[in-house]
Structure formats: structure tokens, C-alpha cells
Design a protein around this motif. Structure first.
Motif, PDB file in Angstrom:
ATOM      1  N   MET A 132       1.078  -1.450  -0.205  1.00 11.02           N
ATOM      2  CA  MET A 132       0.100  -0.203  -0.119  1.00 11.02           C
ATOM      3  C   MET A 132       1.218   1.282   0.241  1.00 11.02           C
ATOM      4  SD  MET A 132      -2.987  -0.859  -0.232  1.00 11.02           S
ATOM      5  CE  MET A 132      -4.244   0.996  -0.072  1.00 11.02           C
ATOM      6  N   ARG A 133       1.856   0.933   0.708  1.00 10.13           N
ATOM      7  CA  ARG A 133       2.973   2.491   0.474  1.00 10.13           C
ATOM      8  C   ARG A 133       3.351   3.230  -0.143  1.00 10.13           C
ATOM      9  NH1 ARG A 133       8.380   3.802   2.850  1.00 10.13           N
ATOM     10  NH2 ARG A 133       7.711   5.834   3.883  1.00 10.13           N
ATOM     11  N   ASN A 134       3.684   2.257  -1.506  1.00 15.69           N
ATOM     12  CA  ASN A 134       3.863   2.790  -2.941  1.00 15.69           C
ATOM     13  C   ASN A 134       2.648   3.045  -3.550  1.00 15.69           C
ATOM     14  OD1 ASN A 134       6.655   1.916  -2.747  1.00 15.69           O
ATOM     15  ND2 ASN A 134       5.902   0.366  -4.135  1.00 15.69           N
ATOM     16  N   VAL A 135       1.039   2.285  -3.595  1.00 18.45           N
ATOM     17  CA  VAL A 135       0.362   3.515  -3.707  1.00 18.45           C
ATOM     18  C   VAL A 135      -0.063   5.233  -3.301  1.00 18.45           C
ATOM     19  CG1 VAL A 135      -2.424   3.195  -3.829  1.00 18.45           C
ATOM     20  CG2 VAL A 135      -1.395   1.059  -3.482  1.00 18.45           C
ATOM     21  N   PHE A 136       0.232   4.729  -1.862  1.00 25.91           N
ATOM     22  CA  PHE A 136      -0.067   6.173  -1.392  1.00 25.91           C
ATOM     23  C   PHE A 136       0.962   7.904  -1.652  1.00 25.91           C
ATOM     24  CE2 PHE A 136      -0.998   3.601   2.833  1.00 25.91           C
ATOM     25  CZ  PHE A 136      -2.870   4.157   2.094  1.00 25.91           C
ATOM     26  N   LEU A 137       2.654   6.700  -1.978  1.00 27.21           N
ATOM     27  CA  LEU A 137       2.803   7.737  -3.150  1.00 27.21           C
ATOM     28  C   LEU A 137       2.452   8.507  -4.291  1.00 27.21           C
ATOM     29  CD1 LEU A 137       6.021   8.847  -2.693  1.00 27.21           C
ATOM     30  CD2 LEU A 137       6.833   6.609  -3.410  1.00 27.21           C
ATOM     31  N   VAL A 138       2.456   7.406  -5.137  1.00 31.10           N
ATOM     32  CA  VAL A 138       1.691   7.018  -6.143  1.00 31.10           C
ATOM     33  C   VAL A 138       0.457   8.305  -6.375  1.00 31.10           C
ATOM     34  CG1 VAL A 138       1.219   6.247  -9.007  1.00 31.10           C
ATOM     35  CG2 VAL A 138       3.396   4.973  -7.505  1.00 31.10           C
ATOM     36  N   LEU A 139      -0.037   8.116  -5.514  1.00 31.48           N
ATOM     37  CA  LEU A 139      -1.254   9.345  -4.751  1.00 31.48           C
ATOM     38  C   LEU A 139      -0.991  10.797  -4.743  1.00 31.48           C
ATOM     39  CD1 LEU A 139      -4.356   7.056  -4.004  1.00 31.48           C
ATOM     40  CD2 LEU A 139      -4.218   7.907  -5.546  1.00 31.48           C
ATOM     41  N   ALA A 140       0.428  10.298  -4.454  1.00 32.72           N
ATOM     42  CA  ALA A 140       0.514  11.630  -3.813  1.00 32.72           C
ATOM     43  C   ALA A 140       1.218  12.901  -4.582  1.00 32.72           C
ATOM     44  CB  ALA A 140       1.668  11.478  -2.758  1.00 32.72           C
ATOM     45  N   ILE A 141       1.888  12.153  -5.430  1.00 35.52           N
ATOM     46  CA  ILE A 141       2.738  12.500  -6.660  1.00 35.52           C
ATOM     47  C   ILE A 141       1.645  13.013  -7.671  1.00 35.52           C
ATOM     48  CG2 ILE A 141       4.017  12.093  -8.596  1.00 35.52           C
ATOM     49  CD1 ILE A 141       5.892  10.286  -6.483  1.00 35.52           C
TER      50      ILE A 141
END
Length: 111
Positions: A1-10
Motif C-alpha cells: 500500500m505504501r507505494n500506492v500512497f506515494l503514487v497518489l501523492a505525486i
């Protein structure tokens, strides 16, 4: 999930900024003119207040959890929220929070 949150933040940083920069280039670089445009009718004023209240709630949550968990890095989500938007600040906070709440072995840690 962590990478999903990073992609959404970008995505939450880049996509809205495209529209803001386009507006500034067309209308001039006046923050007050943009604020006036946000309140052009009741629908847009409602959206502004919706996002403002969400940003304040997110800020309170970030500060409370940063104090409790000593996750000071998560405080970076506050300027991201107010300088870019909730679309960047919330997923950035969830990305930064995830490293404290979950260990690498994916077992939940109650900090």
C-alpha cells in the motif's frame, strides 16, 4: 500500500498544479484573483470550504499522531496540504505514516 500512497501523492501534486499554472498563465499571477475565482458561485465556494475543513482536520490528525508516535517526518504533509492541496497532503501523510504503523514484516505495530 505504501507505494500506492506515494503514487497518489505525486499525482495529487502534479495534476492540480497543471490547472493552477494554466490559470495563472492565462489570468496573471495574482493569488487574490485566484481566491476570487474560487468564490465565483455557491458551488465553488462550497468546494473551497469542503477542502478547507478537510485540510484543517488532516492537520489536527497529523499533529496529534506526530506527537504520539514521534514521527516528525510526517509533519511534511502539512505544508504539502496547504501549498499544493489535500490531494497531495493526505496520500503523502499516509505514505509517511505507513512506515511507522507497519513493520517490514507487515505485522501491525501499535505505537
Amino acid at each position: 500500500m505504501r507505494n500506492v500512497f506515494l503514487v497518489l501523492a505525486i499525482w495529487g501534486a502534479i495534476h492540480p498544479m497543471y490547472y493552477f499554472i494554466s490559470w495563472f498563465q492565462a489570468e496573471g499571477w495574482s493569488i487574490m484573483a485566484m481566491v476570487d475565482a474560487w468564490h465565483v458561485n455557491a458551488a465553488t465556494s462550497g468546494l473551497v470550504w469542503d477542502l478547507t475543513i478537510a485540510a484543517i482536520a488532516l492537520t489536527v490528525w497529523i499533529i496529534a499522531e506526530a506527537i504520539k508516535t514521534k514521527n516528525w517526518l510526517s509533519l511534511l504533509a502539512i505544508p504539502a496540504t496547504y501549498c499544493i492541496g489535500v490531494s497531495c497532503g493526505l496520500p503523502l501523510y499516509l505514505y509517511l505514516r505507513d512506515r511507522i504503523v507497519y513493520r517490514r514484516d507487515k505485522q501491525q505495530v501499535r505505537v
